[in-house]
Design a protein around this motif. Structure first.
Motif, PDB file in Angstrom:
ATOM      1  N   VAL A 127       0.842  -1.198   0.000  1.00 48.34           N
ATOM      2  CA  VAL A 127       0.000   0.000   0.000  1.00 48.34           C
ATOM      3  C   VAL A 127       0.874   1.244   0.000  1.00 48.34           C
ATOM      4  CG1 VAL A 127      -1.742   1.271   1.313  1.00 48.34           C
ATOM      5  CG2 VAL A 127      -1.847  -1.217   1.179  1.00 48.34           C
ATOM      6  N   THR A 128       0.449   2.262  -0.726  1.00 52.55           N
ATOM      7  CA  THR A 128       1.127   3.551  -0.704  1.00 52.55           C
ATOM      8  C   THR A 128       0.630   4.350   0.492  1.00 52.55           C
ATOM      9  OG1 THR A 128       1.342   3.570  -3.116  1.00 52.55           O
ATOM     10  CG2 THR A 128       1.534   5.690  -1.968  1.00 52.55           C
ATOM     11  N   TRP A 129       1.564   4.820   1.302  1.00 53.85           N
ATOM     12  CA  TRP A 129       1.202   5.514   2.520  1.00 53.85           C
ATOM     13  C   TRP A 129       2.309   6.519   2.879  1.00 53.85           C
ATOM     14  CZ3 TRP A 129       3.801   4.807   7.375  1.00 53.85           C
ATOM     15  CH2 TRP A 129       4.861   3.894   7.321  1.00 53.85           C
ATOM     16  N   SER A 130       2.031   7.379   3.854  1.00 55.85           N
ATOM     17  CA  SER A 130       3.018   8.389   4.259  1.00 55.85           C
ATOM     18  C   SER A 130       2.881   8.693   5.743  1.00 55.85           C
ATOM     19  CB  SER A 130       2.832   9.675   3.441  1.00 55.85           C
ATOM     20  OG  SER A 130       1.643  10.340   3.843  1.00 55.85           O
ATOM     21  N   TYR A 131       3.932   9.272   6.302  1.00 53.15           N
ATOM     22  CA  TYR A 131       3.902   9.786   7.672  1.00 53.15           C
ATOM     23  C   TYR A 131       4.765  11.038   7.705  1.00 53.15           C
ATOM     24  CZ  TYR A 131       8.450   7.448   8.009  1.00 53.15           C
ATOM     25  OH  TYR A 131       9.740   7.049   7.785  1.00 53.15           O
ATOM     26  N   GLY A 132       4.410  11.962   8.603  1.00 51.80           N
ATOM     27  CA  GLY A 132       5.175  13.194   8.630  1.00 51.80           C
ATOM     28  C   GLY A 132       4.880  14.077   9.820  1.00 51.80           C
ATOM     29  N   TYR A 133       5.482  15.253   9.759  1.00 50.30           N
ATOM     30  CA  TYR A 133       5.425  16.205  10.865  1.00 50.30           C
ATOM     31  C   TYR A 133       5.412  17.607  10.296  1.00 50.30           C
ATOM     32  CZ  TYR A 133       6.897  18.891  14.963  1.00 50.30           C
ATOM     33  OH  TYR A 133       6.968  19.808  15.972  1.00 50.30           O
ATOM     34  N   GLY A 134       4.724  18.530  10.999  1.00 50.25           N
ATOM     35  CA  GLY A 134       4.677  19.906  10.532  1.00 50.25           C
ATOM     36  C   GLY A 134       4.477  20.906  11.644  1.00 50.25           C
ATOM     37  N   LEU A 135       4.612  22.177  11.287  1.00 56.56           N
ATOM     38  CA  LEU A 135       4.403  23.295  12.200  1.00 56.56           C
ATOM     39  C   LEU A 135       3.468  24.289  11.533  1.00 56.56           C
ATOM     40  CD1 LEU A 135       8.129  23.936  13.202  1.00 56.56           C
ATOM     41  CD2 LEU A 135       6.424  22.696  14.553  1.00 56.56           C
ATOM     42  N   GLY A 136       2.693  25.018  12.353  1.00 60.97           N
ATOM     43  CA  GLY A 136       1.774  25.970  11.755  1.00 60.97           C
ATOM     44  C   GLY A 136       1.360  27.075  12.695  1.00 60.97           C
ATOM     45  N   THR A 137       0.706  28.068  12.107  1.00 60.92           N
ATOM     46  CA  THR A 137       0.108  29.160  12.860  1.00 60.92           C
ATOM     47  C   THR A 137      -1.225  29.501  12.220  1.00 60.92           C
ATOM     48  OG1 THR A 137       0.429  31.420  13.686  1.00 60.92           O
ATOM     49  CG2 THR A 137       1.281  30.940  11.479  1.00 60.92           C
ATOM     50  N   SER A 138      -2.195  29.965  13.026  1.00 59.72           N
ATOM     51  CA  SER A 138      -3.547  30.198  12.533  1.00 59.72           C
ATOM     52  C   SER A 138      -4.105  31.506  13.088  1.00 59.72           C
ATOM     53  CB  SER A 138      -4.445  29.012  12.915  1.00 59.72           C
ATOM     54  OG  SER A 138      -5.747  29.185  12.430  1.00 59.72           O
TER      55      SER A 138
END
Length: 411
Positions: free
Chosen positions: A300-311
């Motif tokens: 299966v094609t899949w992904s994992y990750g991390y991010g930062l944000g502001t709202s």
């Protein structure tokens, strides 16, 4: 010989006889009564009472009995110029070859191994192993292993392992392992492992592993793990926790109980199903996410990750989202570099208190190992085009394209 013994016995008898006889003649006392009086005059019991009245208390701890001396020299406790009264003497200056014991210090104390003060320590205290103070510390304590204080500290504590106090700290604690105070800390705590404040911290806590403040922090916490009830300042770490934060928590994962946290379900041009967790504050939050492309394939094609944000807020129910993230795209197991880095700029509309809709464009920059043939196809259900592609040394290539992200968030 027998004659001499008889003479001595007779002399002794007659030396006592007048007393007994006189007593018998004038007070009509019996011989037994007279002997009891003689015995009471010369008894060992009365001699014992006299000895018992001598004041010999080498380990007295009565504060009213303390005295002050200018200088003490000691080898070990009680083997010193203050002798057995060491525990009742407050020293201005004390030099202890191995260890010292006193009622307190008013200026300076140093020892090869340890210093023990029953009362307060004012000034400077140095020890190869440890310092133990039963009263207030107002000055500097420096020890190879630990400083222990059963009252408040105002000044500086430096220890190879730990600084421990049962009272408030106003100053600086620096330790190789840990600093501990069950009450408030006003100043700085720096430790290789952990800092603990049982009430409030006004200042800075810096530790290699963890900072813990039971109530309010006015200042900063910097460690792998930071915990506080209320933060008026900032937290910097791998994991941050607070009930409320007036500043900004910065970390891999920051959880603010009264802050910003939601679960997002979204689609993008590469994967139709993505799940993300946002946590922190709207001013600055962390994103953890996974994605999948359902397809009839064993890998299966899949992904994992991390991010930062502001709202930041735009209106009563609308917010702007600015986010950066990086995810590893795989087919089956992770076998080679295949990172998709995104910059997202989108809008967030609050449908209700617990639900929001969002959508916006992304710019994507992929970095991958071009020597690996097992990378999944990027676009199988959208008509997205690669805008540019470059090849670098060491089998590294890059691509970029325009994309999108849209979905809903549950609070």
């Amino acid at each position: 010989m027998n004659t001499i013994s008889k003479i001595l016995a007779t002399a002794a008898f007659f030396s006592l006889s007048p007393t007994e006889t006189k007593a018998s003649n004038h007070s009509n006392e019996t011989p037994v009564d007279s002997l009891e009086k003689v015995e009471s005059k010369f008894s060992f019991h009365r001699i014992g009472e006299k000895i018992g009245t001598l004041n010999f208390q080498p380990f007295s701890v009565n504060p009213e009995d303390t005295t002050i001396v200018s200088v003490q020299f000691a080898f070990v406790p009680f083997v010193s110029t203050n002798g057995t009264e060491s525990g009742n003497v407050i020293n201005d200056v004390s030099f202890n070859l191995l260890g010292g014991y006193s009622a307190g210090t008013r200026a300076f104390e140093m020892a090869g191994l340890f210093n023990i003060n029953r009362g307060d320590m004012t000034g400077v205290q140095l020890a190869g192993l440890f310092n133990q103070v039963g009263g207030i510390v107002d000055g500097v304590q420096l020890a190879g292993l630990f400083n222990s204080n059963l009252h408040s500290v105002k000044g500086v504590q430096l220890a190879g392992l730990t600084n421990f106090t049962t009272g408030q700290v106003e100053g600086v604690q620096i330790a190789g392992l840990a600093n501990f105070s069950p009450k408030s800390v006003k100043g700085v705590q720096v430790a290789g492992l952990a800092n603990f404040s049982g009430k409030n911290t006004e200042g800075t806590q810096v530790a290699g592993l963890a900072n813990f403040t039971a109530h309010e922090v006015k200042g900063a916490q910097v460690a792998a793990f930071n915990f506080a009830s209320k933060v008026d300042g900032f937290q910097l770490g791998v994991f941050n926790y607070a009930d409320s934060v007036s500043g900004i928590p910065v970390g891999l994962i920051s959880f603010v109980r009264s802050g910003y946290h939601n679960v997002e379900i979204a689609a993008n041009e590469v994967l139709p199903l993505n799940l993300a967790l946002r946590t922190g504050k709207r001013e600055f939050y962390n994103i953890l996410f996974v994605g999948i492309r359902p397809e009839p394939s064993r890998d299966v094609t899949w992904s994992y990750g991390y991010g930062l944000g502001t709202s930041p807020r735009l209106g009563k129910k609308t917010f702007l989202n600015i986010e950066v993230s990086s995810e590893q795209l795989n087919k089956g197991n992770t076998q080679a570099l295949n990172l998709i880095n995104k910059l997202y700029l989108g809008g967030d509309y609050q449908v209700s208190k617990k639900l929001a809709l969002f959508a916006g464009p992304t710019i994507n920059f992929r970095v991958f190992d071009n020597s690996f043939d097992g990378h999944p196809d990027l676009f199988t259900y959208t008509n997205t085009r690669i805008r540019n592609e470059k090849t670098y040394s060491e089998n590294i290539s890059s691509q970029w394209w325009w994309g999108f992200r849209a979905g809903f968030r549950v609070f």
